[in-house]
Design a protein around this motif. Structure first.
Motif, PDB file in Angstrom:
ATOM      1  N   SER A  48     -25.712 -51.289 -87.083  1.00  0.00           N
ATOM      2  CA  SER A  48     -26.972 -50.781 -87.635  1.00  0.00           C
ATOM      3  C   SER A  48     -27.931 -50.346 -86.542  1.00  0.00           C
ATOM      4  N   ALA A  49     -27.785 -50.917 -85.330  1.00  0.00           N
ATOM      5  CA  ALA A  49     -28.651 -50.511 -84.218  1.00  0.00           C
ATOM      6  C   ALA A  49     -28.491 -49.031 -83.918  1.00  0.00           C
ATOM      7  N   PHE A  50     -27.281 -48.520 -84.097  1.00  0.00           N
ATOM      8  CA  PHE A  50     -27.052 -47.085 -83.887  1.00  0.00           C
ATOM      9  C   PHE A  50     -27.933 -46.259 -84.815  1.00  0.00           C
ATOM     10  N   PHE A  51     -28.005 -46.647 -86.075  1.00  0.00           N
ATOM     11  CA  PHE A  51     -28.743 -45.851 -87.050  1.00  0.00           C
ATOM     12  C   PHE A  51     -30.255 -45.937 -86.842  1.00  0.00           C
ATOM     13  N   VAL A  52     -30.721 -47.048 -86.263  1.00  0.00           N
ATOM     14  CA  VAL A  52     -32.137 -47.140 -85.911  1.00  0.00           C
ATOM     15  C   VAL A  52     -32.480 -46.080 -84.876  1.00  0.00           C
ATOM     16  N   ALA A  99     -27.944 -52.792 -77.835  1.00  0.00           N
ATOM     17  CA  ALA A  99     -28.754 -51.910 -76.988  1.00  0.00           C
ATOM     18  C   ALA A  99     -27.999 -50.618 -76.686  1.00  0.00           C
ATOM     19  N   ASP A 100     -26.706 -50.742 -76.421  1.00  0.00           N
ATOM     20  CA  ASP A 100     -25.887 -49.556 -76.152  1.00  0.00           C
ATOM     21  C   ASP A 100     -25.824 -48.649 -77.380  1.00  0.00           C
ATOM     22  N   ARG A 101     -25.598 -49.258 -78.558  1.00  0.00           N
ATOM     23  CA  ARG A 101     -25.535 -48.458 -79.791  1.00  0.00           C
ATOM     24  C   ARG A 101     -26.893 -47.849 -80.128  1.00  0.00           C
ATOM     25  N   CYS A 103     -29.108 -46.814 -77.898  1.00  0.00           N
ATOM     26  CA  CYS A 103     -29.206 -45.647 -77.004  1.00  0.00           C
ATOM     27  C   CYS A 103     -28.320 -44.508 -77.501  1.00  0.00           C
ATOM     28  N   LEU A 104     -27.130 -44.847 -77.972  1.00  0.00           N
ATOM     29  CA  LEU A 104     -26.242 -43.817 -78.510  1.00  0.00           C
ATOM     30  C   LEU A 104     -26.888 -43.132 -79.709  1.00  0.00           C
ATOM     31  N   GLY A 105     -27.506 -43.918 -80.582  1.00  0.00           N
ATOM     32  CA  GLY A 105     -28.181 -43.336 -81.736  1.00  0.00           C
ATOM     33  C   GLY A 105     -29.332 -42.441 -81.338  1.00  0.00           C
ATOM     34  N   LEU A 106     -30.109 -42.857 -80.334  1.00  0.00           N
ATOM     35  CA  LEU A 106     -31.224 -42.034 -79.851  1.00  0.00           C
ATOM     36  C   LEU A 106     -30.740 -40.671 -79.374  1.00  0.00           C
TER      37      LEU A 106
END
Length: 549
Positions: A26-30, A101-103, A105-108
């Motif tokens: 879910s961090a990716f989608f944020v 944190a990595d995901r 950044c990937l989402g950003l």
């Protein structure tokens, strides 16, 4: 994505819980939600506005190859490649927190991609269709018949508007179809890299590490390579300068003295300019009936597609892993002593990765089918719009694309969840139903995925599309996180063993029923709202159009 493909390995080898895995995904989608509008604004910067480069090309003509999307796309692709390469290191050394944190950044970084691409579609397709041949000659029209003249001019404007739009859905669907093909490649690479045969091969080459990071390495390198493969088309450094020029504050002059803006003032002015434009477009979108319809549909689409993408592979693994494990046991038991000696030991071959390979193989064809359907429906939507009208075409396609997958998903999970006959089926049946749901959802490429081109000007279209993606990403982030927590609760209740998909009983996967049914409800409701309220008239950016006129 790559994290979903490696989900079972992350649970098994790193001893994560489903809740932790849900937080990481879910961090990716944020991050994806946070940069959507920025990608649309920067992608639309200088779009359609030629910049005179006479100082750089020795007096040559001005060029229109300065759209911001020509910068955003290559930079984003390159940096997403770097971030993908770093994920195995982050997950192994830092656990779920570093992996999140990595995901993020990937989402950003990925959040910039599609909005910028859509700004490019809006910019590059608006003049690709020749004007209608039956133009009216106003000089020959009767000056005494004002009513007829006015009617003729309105009809002419309507025809030209339809003509100018008649390839935008096609172009838009091709862009998104490329995303489906990217997913197909990710599944294909996992199928090959995680297979038992490949694991044996790399061990013969001397590789003794885990196999799950390999899919991240391969896909990260390929993403970085796109920067060099398409460097001429991207026109990277030239368009980077044009974006900076557009958002840079103007120098002021007093007499013969020019006051240059400081770096700090420039940065602050750029941020204020982007924020002001973001808020302006957001307000215009939310104030628009069609804008709200797009948001509603994207909330449903985001919950559906992102949940399937994030949890679908693990679901397929769990409902079939016992069949695969049993098959392996039979093969070993029936082999001769000499054959058994040649079989790889359980410690050297990851059975979890092998199961993931099988699941990934079943998802390749559905992604390709989605891409083909998406491209086809884009062209078909353009033709249907001319025949039946754009509004009814958009509404009908979106209704089918949202309600259809919801029905399929509900049926699939209720059958498995109830322990019915489908629970004893092989991988083909659930994979086929999953693929059917995803393929039907591709009809939205002729509906909500192109509505921003109907209701917004080219300079605003990318940002409007981005706002829809923000809604989709926010919905996806919440649902993917909730999904993991619901799965973890199911594990706690004894529905299935945690992090041990290879030990799942035949007919497992009951813990997936509730979260997938919630997803189905969101998908159906969002599409129903869109089908009842969306329009196709220009609603966003028309003041800008009037000012330019």
């Amino acid at each position: 994505g790559t994290t979903a493909i490696a989900a079972s390995s992350l649970l098994d080898e790193l001893q994560w819980s489903e809740g932790q895995l849900g937080e990481v995904q879910s961090a990716f989608f944020v991050g994806y939600a946070l940069t959507q509008v920025l990608g649309g604004i920067l992608g639309g910067a200088t779009a359609g506005a030629p910049i005179d480069r006479t100082d750089n090309n020795g007096g040559g003509p001005p060029t229109d190859r300065t759209g911001g999307y020509r910068t955003i796309l290559p930079l984003s692709l390159f940096l997403t490649g770097v971030t993908t390469l770093l994920f195995p290191l982050a997950a192994t050394l830092g656990g779920p927190s570093w992996a999140s944190a990595d995901r993020l950044c990937l989402g950003l970084l990925e959040g910039l991609l599609l909005p910028a691409a859509m700004a490019g579609v809006s910019d590059t397709t608006k003049n690709t269709v020749p004007k209608p041949s039956n133009n009216f000659n106003l000089d020959k029209m009767s000056k005494t018949d004002d009513a007829s003249s006015q009617s003729a001019m309105e009809n002419k404007d309507c025809d030209e508007e339809k003509s100018s739009r008649n390839i935008k859905a096609t172009a838009s669907s091709i862009v998104i179809a490329g995303c489906y093909m990217g997913s197909a490649w990710a599944y294909l690479s996992a199928w090959l890299l995680y297979s038992e045969r490949f694991q044996i091969q790399i061990q013969e080459w001397g590789y003794v590490g885990s196999v799950w990071p390999l899919v991240f390495y391969i896909n990260g390198i390929l993403s970085m390579g796109c920067l060099f493969l398409f460097q001429e088309e991207f026109n990277l450094f030239e368009s980077l300068g044009s974006i900076s020029h557009q958002f840079a504050p103007k120098s002021s002059g007093i007499g013969n003295t020019t006051i240059e803006t400081s770096t700090a003032d420039y940065s602050l002015s750029t941020q204020n300019s982007l924020l002001k434009e973001t808020l302006s477009i957001a307000n215009a979108t939310l104030s628009s009936k069609s804008g709200r319809a797009i948001i509603a549909a994207q909330i449903g689409q985001g919950a559906l597609l992102y949940s399937i993408a994030s949890w679908g592979p693990l679901y397929l693994e769990r409902i079939t892993s016992s069949v695969h494990s049993t098959s392996n046991m039979i093969d070993v038991a029936s082999s001769t002593p000499s054959e058994s000696a040649m079989l790889p030991s359980a410690s050297s071959i990851s059975s979890v990765a092998v199961t993931a390979s099988i699941a990934a193989s079943s998802l390749i064809f559905p992604q390709i089918t989605q891409a083909l359907v998406g491209i086809t429906i884009g062209a078909a939507a353009d033709k249907l719009s001319l025949k039946f009208g754009t509004r009814i075409t958009r509404r009908t396609l979106q209704l089918i694309s949202g309600v259809g997958p919801a029905v399929v998903l509900w049926y699939l999970t209720s059958q498995v969840g109830s322990g019915g006959e489908s629970g004893n089926a092989d991988l083909l049946s659930p994979a086929l139903l999953f693929g059917t749901a995803q393929t039907i959802s591709a009809l939205s490429l002729g509906a909500v995925s192109v509505s921003h081109l109907d209701i917004a000007t080219s300079s605003s279209a990318g940002a409007v599309y981005a706002l829809g993606n923000v809604a989709a990403a926010a919905s996806g982030s919440l649902m993917v996180n909730l999904f993991g927590r619901l799965l973890e609760d199911g594990v706690t209740d004894g529905t299935s063993p945690s992090g041990a998909s290879s030990e799942m009983s035949v007919g497992g996967g009951a813990e997936f029923a509730l979260p997938f049914q919630l997803v189905a409800i969101l998908s159906a409701v969002g599409s129903l709202i869109y089908a009842c309220t969306v329009d196709t008239e220009l609603e966003i950016g028309f003041n800008e159009t009037s000012a330019n006129a």
